[in-house]
Design an enzyme around this catalytic site. Structure first.
Site, PDB file in Angstrom:
ATOM      1  N   ASP A   1       1.760  26.987 -59.502  1.00 28.46           N
ATOM      2  CA  ASP A   1       2.383  27.683 -58.382  1.00 28.46           C
ATOM      3  C   ASP A   1       1.735  27.263 -57.062  1.00 28.46           C
ATOM      4  OD1 ASP A   1       4.111  29.637 -57.272  1.00 28.46           O
ATOM      5  OD2 ASP A   1       2.493  31.123 -57.276  1.00 28.46           O
TER       6      ASP A   1
ATOM      7  N   ASP B   1       4.689  23.330 -52.292  1.00 26.92           N
ATOM      8  CA  ASP B   1       5.006  24.242 -51.201  1.00 26.92           C
ATOM      9  C   ASP B   1       4.930  23.492 -49.876  1.00 26.92           C
ATOM     10  OD1 ASP B   1       5.292  26.223 -49.339  1.00 26.92           O
ATOM     11  OD2 ASP B   1       3.824  27.588 -50.235  1.00 26.92           O
TER      12      ASP B   1
ATOM     13  N   GLU C   1      10.015  25.221 -51.993  1.00 26.44           N
ATOM     14  CA  GLU C   1      10.309  26.401 -51.182  1.00 26.44           C
ATOM     15  C   GLU C   1      11.034  25.967 -49.918  1.00 26.44           C
ATOM     16  OE1 GLU C   1       7.899  29.960 -48.882  1.00 26.44           O
ATOM     17  OE2 GLU C   1       7.274  29.404 -50.912  1.00 26.44           O
TER      18      GLU C   1
ATOM     19  N   HIS D   1       4.380  37.804 -49.611  1.00 25.56           N
ATOM     20  CA  HIS D   1       3.283  37.772 -50.568  1.00 25.56           C
ATOM     21  C   HIS D   1       2.286  38.885 -50.255  1.00 25.56           C
ATOM     22  CE1 HIS D   1       4.593  33.455 -50.785  1.00 25.56           C
ATOM     23  NE2 HIS D   1       4.455  33.717 -52.067  1.00 25.56           N
TER      24      HIS D   1
ATOM     25  N   HIS E   1       9.745  34.799 -54.627  1.00 24.14           N
ATOM     26  CA  HIS E   1       8.307  34.980 -54.452  1.00 24.14           C
ATOM     27  C   HIS E   1       8.065  36.297 -53.720  1.00 24.14           C
ATOM     28  CE1 HIS E   1       6.535  30.858 -55.371  1.00 24.14           C
ATOM     29  NE2 HIS E   1       7.838  30.699 -55.565  1.00 24.14           N
TER      30      HIS E   1
ATOM     31  N   GLY F   1       7.254  39.237 -55.100  1.00 28.68           N
ATOM     32  CA  GLY F   1       7.981  40.288 -55.792  1.00 28.68           C
ATOM     33  C   GLY F   1       7.237  41.601 -55.916  1.00 28.68           C
TER      34      GLY F   1
ATOM     35  N   ASN G   1       8.276  35.924 -59.251  1.00 25.31           N
ATOM     36  CA  ASN G   1       6.824  35.793 -59.234  1.00 25.31           C
ATOM     37  C   ASN G   1       6.173  37.151 -58.998  1.00 25.31           C
ATOM     38  OD1 ASN G   1       7.568  33.062 -59.212  1.00 25.31           O
ATOM     39  ND2 ASN G   1       5.842  32.502 -57.914  1.00 25.31           N
TER      40      ASN G   1
ATOM     41  N   THR H   1       0.415  40.481 -57.257  1.00 29.55           N
ATOM     42  CA  THR H   1      -0.291  41.597 -56.625  1.00 29.55           C
ATOM     43  C   THR H   1      -0.163  42.882 -57.428  1.00 29.55           C
ATOM     44  OG1 THR H   1       0.037  40.602 -54.444  1.00 29.55           O
ATOM     45  CG2 THR H   1      -0.517  42.943 -54.506  1.00 29.55           C
TER      46      THR H   1
END
Length: 279
Positions: free
Chosen positions: A82, A104, A134, A179, A207, A209, A229, A232
């Site tokens: 990732d 990325d 991305e 994020h 991303h 999520g 994804n 957290t």
């Protein structure tokens, strides 16, 4: 089971309108939590690491652990890199046997993102690996100097052109997620997602999520998201469990408590995404 690729797992998810979670890991407890949850729920799962997380778990240590766990699992498991920014890290992952990598290039200008993504796709595809890119930018990740990246929404008019010109296999899009921990309730642009889905046939990725409601997740999946994804929420669950039990448990018991908390979160996500029973 044999090692699966993300492409194999997401093909079925896209055809049958459910989502599959991707979960980053920095230690064995996280890997075990994800695999246990997937096996108990009979769900495919995607596990892996990210370039920034290699500061916490060395590539040469975490990679064999991920690949071994995936091969021994009783359900389909794919191993994915990732948020990689450097060519060297991507090449290490491909040579090690990762079934997919994410480049990325979201901080680059549009044409430079296309140029580099295209070159990586040319390398990854002959090795049997897929490429996630991305387009737009999902904010929240450090961009250096302690600066947090801001959201740049994906332009639907660029999406088809980007995929066609790069050969990307999966597209991470920005529709309002961030994020990390949300400072306020996110407002997702579902219309933008539907417009992108209409023009792009490859699996779409969400991303940032963690922190979304179950309804948000289900709406995103209904409108075309295949991979979600989550990081957290998982580590927050572990932290909370440690804080609850920290004074009564010893070190090894705390590790098990944290693993069980991450297992619980993963089970919740599998049920929300609809991947249970799909293995």
């Amino acid at each position: 089971m044999p090692l699966y690729t993300m492409a194999e797992i997401l093909k079925d998810a896209q055809e049958n309108s459910y989502g599959v979670g991707f979960y980053n890991a920095v230690n064995l407890e996280m890997i075990r939590a994800y695999i246990r949850a997937a096996e108990d729920e009979k769900s495919p799962v995607i596990i892996g690491t990210a370039e920034v997380l290699l500061n916490y778990s060395d590539f040469d240590w975490i990679t064999p652990a991920l690949l071994s766990a995936a091969r021994q699992a009783a359900v389909p498991v794919a191993v994915h890199l990732d948020h990689a920014y450097s060519f060297d890290t991507i090449m290490r992952a491909l040579r090690a046997g990762f079934g997919s990598v994410m480049f990325d290039g979201s901080s680059l200008d549009y044409e430079e993102n296309i140029r580099i993504s295209k070159e990586i796709a040319k390398i990854a595809h002959p090795m049997g690996a897929g490429l996630e890119c991305e387009l737009g930018k999902v904010g929240g990740l450090d961009e250096g100097e302690g600066v947090k990246g801001e959201n740049v929404y994906t332009d639907p008019e660029h999406a088809k052109d980007f995929v066609t010109r790069t050969g990307a296999d999966f597209l991470a899009i920005s529709i309002g997620t961030t994020h990390g921990v949300y400072a306020e309730t996110p407002k997702l642009d579902f219309s933008r997602l539907s417009e992108i889905r209409r023009d792009v046939c490859i699996p779409l990725v969400l991303h940032g999520g963690s922190g979304l409601s179950d309804l948000d997740f289900k709406t995103c999946i209904k409108r075309g998201i295949c991979k979600v994804n989550v990081y957290t929420d998982v580590i927050t669950g572990a932290i909370n469990r440690i804080r609850e039990r920290g004074e009564e448990l010893g070190y090894t018991d705390l590790l098990q408590a944290a693993e069980n908390a991450m297992y619980d979160i993963t089970v919740e996500k599998i049920r929300t995404f609809g991947s249970g029973g799909r293995a």
